[in-house]
Design a protein around this motif. Structure first.
Motif, PDB file in Angstrom:
ATOM      1  N   TYR A  47       7.341   7.571   6.210  1.00 20.84           N
ATOM      2  CA  TYR A  47       7.657   6.816   4.952  1.00 20.84           C
ATOM      3  C   TYR A  47       8.189   7.940   4.002  1.00 20.84           C
ATOM      4  CZ  TYR A  47       3.514   4.430   6.969  1.00 20.84           C
ATOM      5  OH  TYR A  47       2.488   3.753   7.646  1.00 20.84           O
ATOM      6  N   ARG A  92       2.843  10.484   7.920  1.00 21.11           N
ATOM      7  CA  ARG A  92       3.532   9.844   7.059  1.00 21.11           C
ATOM      8  C   ARG A  92       4.627  10.246   6.421  1.00 21.11           C
ATOM      9  NH1 ARG A  92       1.009   9.456   2.545  1.00 21.11           N
ATOM     10  NH2 ARG A  92       1.154   7.337   2.562  1.00 21.11           N
ATOM     11  N   TYR A 129      -5.040   7.433   6.716  1.00 22.52           N
ATOM     12  CA  TYR A 129      -3.793   7.304   7.284  1.00 22.52           C
ATOM     13  C   TYR A 129      -3.272   8.691   7.978  1.00 22.52           C
ATOM     14  CZ  TYR A 129      -4.020   3.036   5.193  1.00 22.52           C
ATOM     15  OH  TYR A 129      -4.714   1.660   4.628  1.00 22.52           O
ATOM     16  N   GLU A 156     -10.511  -4.779  -0.617  1.00 24.49           N
ATOM     17  CA  GLU A 156     -10.407  -4.047   0.743  1.00 24.49           C
ATOM     18  C   GLU A 156      -9.735  -2.416   0.654  1.00 24.49           C
ATOM     19  OE1 GLU A 156      -9.350  -7.878   3.127  1.00 24.49           O
ATOM     20  OE2 GLU A 156      -7.730  -6.724   2.673  1.00 24.49           O
ATOM     21  N   SER A 206       0.732  -1.187  -0.235  1.00 25.20           N
ATOM     22  CA  SER A 206       0.093  -0.054   0.049  1.00 25.20           C
ATOM     23  C   SER A 206       0.873   1.169  -0.047  1.00 25.20           C
ATOM     24  CB  SER A 206      -0.759  -0.023   1.175  1.00 25.20           C
ATOM     25  OG  SER A 206      -1.620   1.150   1.644  1.00 25.20           O
TER      26      SER A 206
HETATM   27  N1  LLP Z   1      -6.107  -4.717   3.507  1.00 20.53           N
HETATM   28  C1  LLP Z   1      -5.217  -5.137   4.383  1.00 20.53           C
HETATM   29  C2  LLP Z   1      -5.070  -6.316   4.661  1.00 20.53           C
HETATM   30  C3  LLP Z   1      -4.379  -4.279   4.710  1.00 20.53           C
HETATM   31  O1  LLP Z   1      -3.154  -4.630   5.592  1.00 20.53           O
HETATM   32  C4  LLP Z   1      -4.377  -2.660   4.344  1.00 20.53           C
HETATM   33  C5  LLP Z   1      -3.373  -1.671   4.634  1.00 20.53           C
HETATM   34  C6  LLP Z   1      -5.516  -2.764   3.485  1.00 20.53           C
HETATM   35  C7  LLP Z   1      -6.346  -3.642   2.999  1.00 20.53           C
HETATM   36  C8  LLP Z   1      -5.990  -1.122   2.827  1.00 20.53           C
HETATM   37  O2  LLP Z   1      -5.081  -0.795   1.860  1.00 20.53           O
HETATM   38  P1  LLP Z   1      -5.104   0.764   1.462  1.00 20.53           P
HETATM   39  O3  LLP Z   1      -6.331   0.309   0.121  1.00 20.53           O
HETATM   40  O4  LLP Z   1      -5.446   1.795   2.197  1.00 20.53           O
HETATM   41  O5  LLP Z   1      -3.746   0.867   0.633  1.00 20.53           O
HETATM   42  N2  LLP Z   1      -0.157   3.650   7.130  1.00 20.53           N
HETATM   43  C9  LLP Z   1       0.470   3.442   5.832  1.00 20.53           C
HETATM   44  C10 LLP Z   1      -0.537   2.476   5.109  1.00 20.53           C
HETATM   45  C11 LLP Z   1      -0.361   1.078   5.854  1.00 20.53           C
HETATM   46  C12 LLP Z   1      -1.490   0.145   5.137  1.00 20.53           C
HETATM   47  C13 LLP Z   1      -1.761  -1.112   6.000  1.00 20.53           C
HETATM   48  N3  LLP Z   1      -2.594  -1.932   5.538  1.00 20.53           N
HETATM   49  C14 LLP Z   1       0.388   4.661   5.129  1.00 20.53           C
HETATM   50  O6  LLP Z   1       0.032   5.860   5.595  1.00 20.53           O
HETATM   51  O7  LLP Z   1       0.713   4.997   3.718  1.00 20.53           O
END
Ligand code: LLP
Length: 428
Positions: free
Chosen positions: A315, A311, A383, A272, A202
Protein backbone atom coordinates in the motif's frame (compact mmCIF):
# COMPACT_ATOMS: atom_id res chain seq x y z
CA UNK A 1 1.62 7.31 28.58
CA UNK A 2 3.70 6.45 25.56
CA UNK A 3 4.65 2.80 25.99
CA UNK A 4 7.38 2.99 23.36
CA UNK A 5 9.76 5.73 24.39
CA UNK A 6 13.43 6.57 24.37
CA UNK A 7 15.08 6.75 27.77
CA UNK A 8 18.64 8.05 27.72
CA UNK A 9 18.79 7.37 24.02
CA UNK A 10 17.56 3.78 24.26
CA UNK A 11 14.14 2.65 23.05
CA UNK A 12 12.04 0.94 25.70
CA UNK A 13 8.74 -0.85 25.57
CA UNK A 14 7.24 -0.22 28.99
CA UNK A 15 10.05 -1.29 31.37
CA UNK A 16 11.98 -3.38 28.85
CA UNK A 17 14.96 -2.06 26.87
CA UNK A 18 14.38 -3.29 23.35
CA UNK A 19 18.04 -4.06 22.74
CA UNK A 20 17.84 -6.64 25.52
CA UNK A 21 14.63 -8.12 24.09
CA UNK A 22 16.35 -8.52 20.72
CA UNK A 23 19.43 -10.07 22.36
CA UNK A 24 17.21 -12.54 24.18
CA UNK A 25 14.68 -13.47 21.46
CA UNK A 26 16.57 -12.67 18.24
CA UNK A 27 15.45 -10.67 15.24
CA UNK A 28 13.30 -10.01 13.33
CA UNK A 29 11.00 -9.67 16.33
CA UNK A 30 7.54 -8.24 16.89
CA UNK A 31 7.17 -6.65 20.32
CA UNK A 32 3.77 -5.68 21.70
CA UNK A 33 2.96 -3.64 24.81
CA UNK A 34 0.17 -4.99 26.98
CA UNK A 35 -0.40 -1.59 28.49
CA UNK A 36 -0.70 0.01 25.03
CA UNK A 37 -3.24 -2.62 23.94
CA UNK A 38 -5.30 -2.09 27.07
CA UNK A 39 -4.89 1.69 26.88
CA UNK A 40 -6.09 2.00 23.30
CA UNK A 41 -9.02 -0.34 24.00
CA UNK A 42 -10.03 1.72 27.02
CA UNK A 43 -9.60 5.00 25.17
CA UNK A 44 -11.88 3.79 22.41
CA UNK A 45 -14.47 2.56 24.93
CA UNK A 46 -14.38 5.89 26.74
CA UNK A 47 -14.70 7.88 23.50
CA UNK A 48 -17.82 5.98 22.42
CA UNK A 49 -19.15 5.56 25.95
CA UNK A 50 -22.46 7.32 25.27
CA UNK A 51 -23.38 4.57 22.84
CA UNK A 52 -22.35 1.72 25.18
CA UNK A 53 -21.04 -0.13 22.12
CA UNK A 54 -19.92 -3.72 21.84
CA UNK A 55 -16.29 -3.35 20.81
CA UNK A 56 -15.55 -6.34 18.63
CA UNK A 57 -11.77 -6.47 18.15
CA UNK A 58 -11.01 -7.24 14.54
CA UNK A 59 -8.97 -10.41 14.91
CA UNK A 60 -7.50 -10.12 11.44
CA UNK A 61 -5.40 -7.13 12.54
CA UNK A 62 -3.45 -9.04 15.22
CA UNK A 63 -4.57 -12.59 15.83
CA UNK A 64 -2.10 -13.85 18.44
CA UNK A 65 -3.99 -15.80 21.13
CA UNK A 66 -2.20 -13.95 23.91
CA UNK A 67 -3.19 -10.56 22.47
CA UNK A 68 -6.78 -11.76 22.15
CA UNK A 69 -6.71 -12.86 25.79
CA UNK A 70 -5.53 -9.42 26.93
CA UNK A 71 -8.41 -7.77 25.09
CA UNK A 72 -11.00 -10.32 26.18
CA UNK A 73 -10.14 -9.54 29.79
CA UNK A 74 -10.89 -5.90 29.01
CA UNK A 75 -14.35 -6.90 27.84
CA UNK A 76 -13.73 -7.03 24.10
CA UNK A 77 -16.02 -8.94 21.77
CA UNK A 78 -14.53 -10.28 18.55
CA UNK A 79 -14.93 -9.76 14.81
CA UNK A 80 -13.88 -12.97 13.01
CA UNK A 81 -13.68 -13.50 9.25
CA UNK A 82 -12.96 -17.20 9.05
CA UNK A 83 -13.57 -20.24 11.18
CA UNK A 84 -9.87 -20.08 11.99
CA UNK A 85 -10.46 -16.70 13.60
CA UNK A 86 -13.62 -17.93 15.36
CA UNK A 87 -11.58 -20.76 16.81
CA UNK A 88 -8.82 -18.39 17.90
CA UNK A 89 -11.40 -16.29 19.78
CA UNK A 90 -12.82 -19.38 21.48
CA UNK A 91 -9.36 -20.63 22.39
CA UNK A 92 -8.62 -17.20 23.87
CA UNK A 93 -11.61 -17.74 26.15
CA UNK A 94 -14.28 -15.71 24.36
CA UNK A 95 -17.87 -16.86 24.76
CA UNK A 96 -19.41 -17.87 21.43
CA UNK A 97 -22.12 -15.22 21.73
CA UNK A 98 -19.44 -12.49 21.80
CA UNK A 99 -18.14 -13.48 18.35
CA UNK A 100 -19.42 -11.85 15.18
CA UNK A 101 -18.66 -13.94 12.11
CA UNK A 102 -18.22 -11.81 9.00
CA UNK A 103 -16.63 -12.23 5.57
CA UNK A 104 -17.63 -12.11 1.93
CA UNK A 105 -16.98 -15.77 1.12
CA UNK A 106 -17.80 -18.04 4.02
CA UNK A 107 -17.82 -21.66 2.90
CA UNK A 108 -20.78 -23.97 3.65
CA UNK A 109 -18.53 -25.81 6.11
CA UNK A 110 -17.67 -22.58 7.90
CA UNK A 111 -21.33 -21.55 8.09
CA UNK A 112 -22.32 -24.96 9.41
CA UNK A 113 -19.66 -24.82 12.11
CA UNK A 114 -20.67 -21.27 13.06
CA UNK A 115 -24.26 -22.49 13.48
CA UNK A 116 -23.11 -25.43 15.55
CA UNK A 117 -20.97 -23.19 17.74
CA UNK A 118 -23.79 -20.65 18.25
CA UNK A 119 -21.74 -17.58 17.36
CA UNK A 120 -23.37 -14.31 18.41
CA UNK A 121 -24.12 -12.97 14.95
CA UNK A 122 -23.39 -13.85 11.34
CA UNK A 123 -22.90 -10.91 8.99
CA UNK A 124 -24.42 -11.78 5.65
CA UNK A 125 -22.96 -10.50 2.38
CA UNK A 126 -25.18 -12.04 -0.31
CA UNK A 127 -28.63 -13.53 -0.93
CA UNK A 128 -27.02 -16.91 -1.58
CA UNK A 129 -25.27 -16.88 1.76
CA UNK A 130 -28.50 -15.98 3.57
CA UNK A 131 -30.36 -18.84 1.92
CA UNK A 132 -27.55 -21.26 2.81
CA UNK A 133 -27.58 -20.08 6.42
CA UNK A 134 -31.36 -20.43 6.68
CA UNK A 135 -31.16 -23.99 5.44
CA UNK A 136 -28.34 -24.92 7.82
CA UNK A 137 -30.08 -23.31 10.79
CA UNK A 138 -33.35 -25.10 9.96
CA UNK A 139 -31.53 -28.41 9.71
CA UNK A 140 -29.93 -27.77 13.10
CA UNK A 141 -33.28 -26.55 14.43
CA UNK A 142 -31.74 -23.34 15.74
CA UNK A 143 -32.47 -19.65 15.42
CA UNK A 144 -29.38 -17.72 14.39
CA UNK A 145 -28.91 -14.01 14.76
CA UNK A 146 -27.73 -12.31 11.58
CA UNK A 147 -27.01 -8.88 10.15
CA UNK A 148 -26.88 -7.83 6.56
CA UNK A 149 -23.79 -5.98 5.36
CA UNK A 150 -24.72 -3.01 3.27
CA UNK A 151 -22.48 -1.51 0.64
CA UNK A 152 -23.45 2.14 1.10
CA UNK A 153 -21.49 3.44 -1.92
CA UNK A 154 -19.46 5.86 0.19
CA UNK A 155 -15.86 6.78 -0.64
CA UNK A 156 -13.65 6.38 2.44
CA UNK A 157 -10.82 8.16 0.59
CA UNK A 158 -8.18 5.60 1.41
CA UNK A 159 -5.96 3.24 -0.59
CA UNK A 160 -7.96 1.52 -3.36
CA UNK A 161 -7.04 -1.89 -1.94
CA UNK A 162 -8.54 -1.06 1.45
CA UNK A 163 -11.63 0.80 0.25
CA UNK A 164 -14.59 -1.44 0.92
CA UNK A 165 -17.78 0.64 0.78
CA UNK A 166 -17.98 1.72 -2.84
CA UNK A 167 -20.44 0.12 -5.20
CA UNK A 168 -17.67 -1.40 -7.32
CA UNK A 169 -16.24 -3.23 -4.26
CA UNK A 170 -17.09 -6.88 -3.64
CA UNK A 171 -18.38 -6.26 -0.13
CA UNK A 172 -21.97 -6.21 1.12
CA UNK A 173 -25.20 -5.78 -0.81
CA UNK A 174 -27.07 -2.76 -2.16
CA UNK A 175 -29.86 -1.11 -0.18
CA UNK A 176 -32.36 -2.60 -2.65
CA UNK A 177 -31.08 -6.13 -2.10
CA UNK A 178 -30.98 -5.59 1.67
CA UNK A 179 -34.59 -4.36 1.70
CA UNK A 180 -35.70 -7.49 -0.11
CA UNK A 181 -33.72 -9.75 2.24
CA UNK A 182 -35.05 -8.03 5.36
CA UNK A 183 -38.66 -8.18 4.28
CA UNK A 184 -38.52 -11.78 3.12
CA UNK A 185 -36.85 -12.90 6.35
CA UNK A 186 -38.94 -10.91 8.82
CA UNK A 187 -40.42 -13.46 11.23
CA UNK A 188 -38.32 -16.32 9.81
CA UNK A 189 -38.17 -19.32 12.13
CA UNK A 190 -34.44 -19.94 11.91
CA UNK A 191 -32.74 -16.65 11.00
CA UNK A 192 -33.32 -13.49 12.98
CA UNK A 193 -32.12 -10.89 10.49
CA UNK A 194 -32.27 -7.85 12.71
CA UNK A 195 -28.94 -6.07 12.30
CA UNK A 196 -27.27 -3.89 9.68
CA UNK A 197 -23.52 -3.83 9.12
CA UNK A 198 -21.26 -1.45 7.26
CA UNK A 199 -17.47 -1.17 6.97
CA UNK A 200 -16.23 1.41 4.51
CA UNK A 201 -12.44 1.12 4.54
CA UNK A 202 -9.23 1.14 6.52
CA UNK A 203 -7.82 3.50 7.61
CA UNK A 204 -10.50 6.14 7.15
CA UNK A 205 -8.68 9.39 7.86
CA UNK A 206 -11.68 11.72 7.94
CA UNK A 207 -14.91 11.61 9.89
CA UNK A 208 -17.27 12.58 7.09
CA UNK A 209 -17.45 9.19 5.31
CA UNK A 210 -18.67 7.53 8.53
CA UNK A 211 -21.38 10.14 8.94
CA UNK A 212 -22.45 9.74 5.35
CA UNK A 213 -22.62 5.95 5.62
CA UNK A 214 -24.45 6.01 8.96
CA UNK A 215 -26.93 8.62 7.78
CA UNK A 216 -27.73 6.46 4.75
CA UNK A 217 -28.23 3.46 6.99
CA UNK A 218 -30.45 5.38 9.39
CA UNK A 219 -32.73 6.61 6.61
CA UNK A 220 -32.91 3.04 5.37
CA UNK A 221 -33.74 1.71 8.85
CA UNK A 222 -36.63 4.14 9.14
CA UNK A 223 -37.95 3.01 5.81
CA UNK A 224 -37.71 -0.74 6.46
CA UNK A 225 -39.02 -0.45 10.00
CA UNK A 226 -42.09 1.26 8.57
CA UNK A 227 -42.46 -1.70 6.22
CA UNK A 228 -42.39 -4.14 9.14
CA UNK A 229 -38.74 -5.15 9.49
CA UNK A 230 -37.32 -5.42 13.00
CA UNK A 231 -33.89 -3.76 13.23
CA UNK A 232 -32.30 -3.70 16.65
CA UNK A 233 -28.55 -3.42 15.96
CA UNK A 234 -26.11 -1.50 13.80
CA UNK A 235 -22.45 -2.40 13.27
CA UNK A 236 -20.45 0.54 11.94
CA UNK A 237 -17.30 -1.49 11.28
CA UNK A 238 -13.71 -0.51 11.96
CA UNK A 239 -11.31 1.65 10.01
CA UNK A 240 -10.36 4.14 12.71
CA UNK A 241 -6.74 5.24 12.39
CA UNK A 242 -3.88 4.40 14.72
CA UNK A 243 -3.50 6.88 17.56
CA UNK A 244 -0.09 7.99 16.30
CA UNK A 245 -1.34 8.74 12.77
CA UNK A 246 -0.50 12.42 12.28
CA UNK A 247 -2.68 12.61 9.18
CA UNK A 248 -5.89 11.70 10.99
CA UNK A 249 -8.12 13.14 13.73
CA UNK A 250 -8.17 11.57 17.19
CA UNK A 251 -10.63 8.78 17.94
CA UNK A 252 -12.63 11.17 20.14
CA UNK A 253 -13.48 13.24 17.07
CA UNK A 254 -14.92 10.24 15.29
CA UNK A 255 -16.91 9.35 18.39
CA UNK A 256 -18.31 12.81 18.96
CA UNK A 257 -19.43 13.05 15.34
CA UNK A 258 -20.97 9.60 15.22
CA UNK A 259 -22.58 9.30 18.67
CA UNK A 260 -25.28 11.96 18.21
CA UNK A 261 -26.42 10.22 15.02
CA UNK A 262 -26.94 6.91 16.80
CA UNK A 263 -28.20 7.90 20.24
CA UNK A 264 -31.83 7.22 21.07
CA UNK A 265 -32.48 5.05 18.03
CA UNK A 266 -33.20 1.82 19.90
CA UNK A 267 -30.16 0.27 18.24
CA UNK A 268 -27.39 -1.73 19.87
CA UNK A 269 -24.13 -0.42 18.42
CA UNK A 270 -21.22 -2.62 17.38
CA UNK A 271 -17.73 -1.40 16.44
CA UNK A 272 -15.02 -3.53 14.80
CA UNK A 273 -11.72 -1.77 15.41
CA UNK A 274 -8.43 -3.46 14.65
CA UNK A 275 -5.74 -0.95 13.70
CA UNK A 276 -6.79 1.70 16.24
CA UNK A 277 -6.21 -0.82 19.03
CA UNK A 278 -3.24 -2.84 17.84
CA UNK A 279 -1.12 -0.79 15.41
CA UNK A 280 0.65 1.47 17.88
CA UNK A 281 0.85 -1.29 20.46
CA UNK A 282 3.57 -3.06 18.46
CA UNK A 283 6.93 -2.53 16.82
CA UNK A 284 8.99 -4.73 14.53
CA UNK A 285 12.68 -4.96 15.43
CA UNK A 286 15.19 -5.58 12.66
CA UNK A 287 18.95 -5.86 12.73
CA UNK A 288 21.12 -4.09 10.16
CA UNK A 289 23.16 -6.62 8.18
CA UNK A 290 24.95 -4.44 5.66
CA UNK A 291 25.11 -0.81 4.69
CA UNK A 292 25.95 -0.21 1.06
CA UNK A 293 26.22 2.79 -1.17
CA UNK A 294 24.56 2.23 -4.54
CA UNK A 295 24.99 4.52 -7.56
CA UNK A 296 22.12 6.78 -6.50
CA UNK A 297 21.06 5.53 -3.10
CA UNK A 298 22.37 4.31 0.20
CA UNK A 299 20.84 1.04 1.38
CA UNK A 300 20.56 -0.30 4.88
CA UNK A 301 19.94 -4.02 4.41
CA UNK A 302 18.18 -5.43 7.47
CA UNK A 303 17.05 -8.91 8.50
CA UNK A 304 13.31 -8.07 8.37
CA UNK A 305 11.57 -7.85 5.05
CA UNK A 306 8.26 -7.63 3.24
CA UNK A 307 7.71 -11.09 4.71
CA UNK A 308 7.37 -9.51 8.16
CA UNK A 309 5.69 -6.24 7.11
CA UNK A 310 4.17 -6.17 3.65
CA UNK A 311 2.35 -2.85 4.11
CA UNK A 312 5.03 -0.61 2.49
CA UNK A 313 5.18 -2.89 -0.57
CA UNK A 314 1.44 -3.42 -0.85
CA UNK A 315 0.00 0.00 0.00
CA UNK A 316 3.05 2.28 -0.01
CA UNK A 317 2.35 2.58 3.71
CA UNK A 318 4.88 4.70 5.59
CA UNK A 319 6.07 3.34 8.91
CA UNK A 320 8.35 5.44 11.06
CA UNK A 321 11.75 3.72 11.38
CA UNK A 322 14.45 4.74 13.86
CA UNK A 323 17.44 3.08 15.55
CA UNK A 324 16.78 1.41 18.89
CA UNK A 325 19.93 2.88 20.52
CA UNK A 326 20.63 6.11 18.64
CA UNK A 327 22.06 7.91 21.69
CA UNK A 328 20.37 10.70 23.62
CA UNK A 329 21.17 13.48 21.13
CA UNK A 330 19.63 11.62 18.20
CA UNK A 331 16.14 11.06 19.55
CA UNK A 332 13.58 13.04 17.56
CA UNK A 333 10.89 15.00 19.40
CA UNK A 334 8.33 13.43 17.13
CA UNK A 335 8.23 11.33 14.01
CA UNK A 336 8.29 14.27 11.64
CA UNK A 337 11.24 15.92 13.37
CA UNK A 338 13.60 12.99 12.74
CA UNK A 339 14.79 14.25 9.39
CA UNK A 340 15.85 17.60 10.82
CA UNK A 341 18.37 16.17 13.28
CA UNK A 342 22.04 16.76 12.43
CA UNK A 343 24.13 13.83 11.12
CA UNK A 344 21.17 12.09 9.53
CA UNK A 345 21.74 10.34 6.22
CA UNK A 346 19.18 9.58 3.54
CA UNK A 347 18.71 5.84 3.13
CA UNK A 348 16.39 3.10 1.96
CA UNK A 349 15.79 0.41 4.57
CA UNK A 350 15.43 -2.82 2.63
CA UNK A 351 15.10 -6.52 3.41
CA UNK A 352 16.80 -9.64 2.07
CA UNK A 353 13.88 -10.78 -0.14
CA UNK A 354 14.54 -10.98 -3.87
CA UNK A 355 12.13 -8.25 -4.96
CA UNK A 356 12.67 -4.54 -5.47
CA UNK A 357 9.35 -4.02 -3.69
CA UNK A 358 10.98 -5.38 -0.55
CA UNK A 359 11.52 -2.18 1.38
CA UNK A 360 10.46 -1.09 4.86
CA UNK A 361 11.22 2.60 4.32
CA UNK A 362 12.43 4.64 1.38
CA UNK A 363 14.28 7.95 1.20
CA UNK A 364 14.37 8.40 4.97
CA UNK A 365 16.78 10.52 6.97
CA UNK A 366 18.23 8.27 9.67
CA UNK A 367 21.18 8.60 12.02
CA UNK A 368 24.18 6.67 10.71
CA UNK A 369 23.52 2.94 10.98
CA UNK A 370 26.24 0.29 11.25
CA UNK A 371 25.93 -3.45 10.70
CA UNK A 372 24.63 -5.01 13.91
CA UNK A 373 22.56 -1.95 14.90
CA UNK A 374 18.92 -2.49 15.68
CA UNK A 375 16.12 -0.58 13.97
CA UNK A 376 12.55 -0.28 15.19
CA UNK A 377 9.71 -0.14 12.68
CA UNK A 378 6.85 1.55 14.50
CA UNK A 379 3.08 0.99 14.27
CA UNK A 380 3.62 -2.62 13.29
CA UNK A 381 1.19 -4.14 15.79
CA UNK A 382 -1.66 -4.34 13.28
CA UNK A 383 -1.42 -6.05 9.90
CA UNK A 384 2.21 -6.98 10.58
CA UNK A 385 2.61 -10.52 11.92
CA UNK A 386 -0.81 -11.56 10.60
CA UNK A 387 0.18 -10.75 7.01
CA UNK A 388 3.61 -12.34 7.29
CA UNK A 389 4.66 -15.08 4.92
CA UNK A 390 7.38 -17.65 4.45
CA UNK A 391 8.32 -16.31 0.99
CA UNK A 392 11.95 -17.09 0.14
CA UNK A 393 11.66 -19.88 2.76
CA UNK A 394 11.95 -17.43 5.59
CA UNK A 395 10.64 -18.88 8.89
CA UNK A 396 8.12 -16.53 10.51
CA UNK A 397 9.47 -14.24 13.22
CA UNK A 398 8.85 -14.54 16.95
CA UNK A 399 6.37 -12.36 18.87
CA UNK A 400 6.84 -11.01 22.37
CA UNK A 401 4.38 -9.36 24.73
CA UNK A 402 5.80 -6.90 27.24
CA UNK A 403 4.07 -6.34 30.53
CA UNK A 404 5.88 -3.91 32.81
CA UNK A 405 9.42 -5.14 33.31
CA UNK A 406 8.74 -8.52 31.75
CA UNK A 407 8.91 -9.75 28.18
CA UNK A 408 7.01 -12.97 27.39
CA UNK A 409 7.45 -15.01 24.24
CA UNK A 410 3.95 -15.35 22.74
CA UNK A 411 4.92 -17.02 19.46
CA UNK A 412 8.15 -18.87 19.00
CA UNK A 413 10.26 -18.25 15.95
CA UNK A 414 9.56 -20.81 13.24
CA UNK A 415 12.27 -23.26 12.26
CA UNK A 416 13.29 -24.96 9.04
CA UNK A 417 11.23 -27.96 10.17
CA UNK A 418 8.12 -25.73 10.40
CA UNK A 419 8.76 -24.58 6.82
CA UNK A 420 8.67 -28.10 5.43
CA UNK A 421 6.40 -29.92 7.93
CA UNK A 422 3.25 -29.92 5.77
CA UNK A 423 5.25 -31.11 2.77
CA UNK A 424 6.87 -33.93 4.69
CA UNK A 425 3.43 -34.97 5.98
CA UNK A 426 2.16 -35.09 2.39
CA UNK A 427 4.88 -37.63 1.46
CA UNK A 428 3.65 -40.19 3.90
N1 LLP B 1 -14.43 -4.85 9.89
C1 LLP B 1 -14.31 -5.30 8.63
C2 LLP B 1 -15.49 -5.83 7.96
C3 LLP B 1 -13.07 -5.24 7.98
O1 LLP B 1 -12.97 -5.68 6.74
C4 LLP B 1 -11.95 -4.71 8.66
C5 LLP B 1 -10.65 -4.64 8.01
C6 LLP B 1 -12.11 -4.26 9.98
C7 LLP B 1 -13.37 -4.34 10.56
C8 LLP B 1 -10.98 -3.70 10.80
O2 LLP B 1 -10.48 -2.53 10.24
P1 LLP B 1 -9.44 -1.64 11.07
O3 LLP B 1 -10.13 -1.11 12.27
O4 LLP B 1 -8.29 -2.49 11.42
O5 LLP B 1 -9.03 -0.56 10.13
N2 LLP B 1 -4.25 -4.98 5.54
C9 LLP B 1 -4.65 -3.57 5.50
C10 LLP B 1 -5.95 -3.31 6.17
C11 LLP B 1 -7.05 -4.17 5.64
C12 LLP B 1 -8.26 -4.08 6.47
C13 LLP B 1 -9.23 -5.13 6.10
N3 LLP B 1 -10.45 -5.06 6.82
C14 LLP B 1 -3.53 -2.72 6.08
O6 LLP B 1 -2.49 -3.27 6.41
O7 LLP B 1 -3.66 -1.50 6.15
Amino acid sequence: MNEFEYRDGVLHCEGVALQSAADRFGTPLYVYSRSALVGSFQRLSAAFQKLQPRICFSIKSCHNLHVLRVLRKEGAWFDAVSIGEVRRALEAGAAAETIVFAGVGKTPEELALAVRLDVGCINIESEGELAALAELAARADKTIRAAVRINPDVDAITHPYTTTGKSENKFGVSFEAAREMLLVYTGHDHVRLSGLHVHIGSPVRTVAPYMEAINRLLAFIEEVRAAGAVIDAIDIGGGFPAAGDEQAPAIEEYASAVAPLLEGRALAVHLEPGRSIAADAGVLLAKALYVKQGATKRFVVVDAAMTELIRPALYRAEHFVWPVTPGADLVPENRLAGARLPQTVRVDVVGPVCESGDFLARDRWLPPVDPGDLLAVFSAGAYGAVMSSQYNSRPRAAEVLVSGEEAHLIRRRETYDDLVAAERDADR
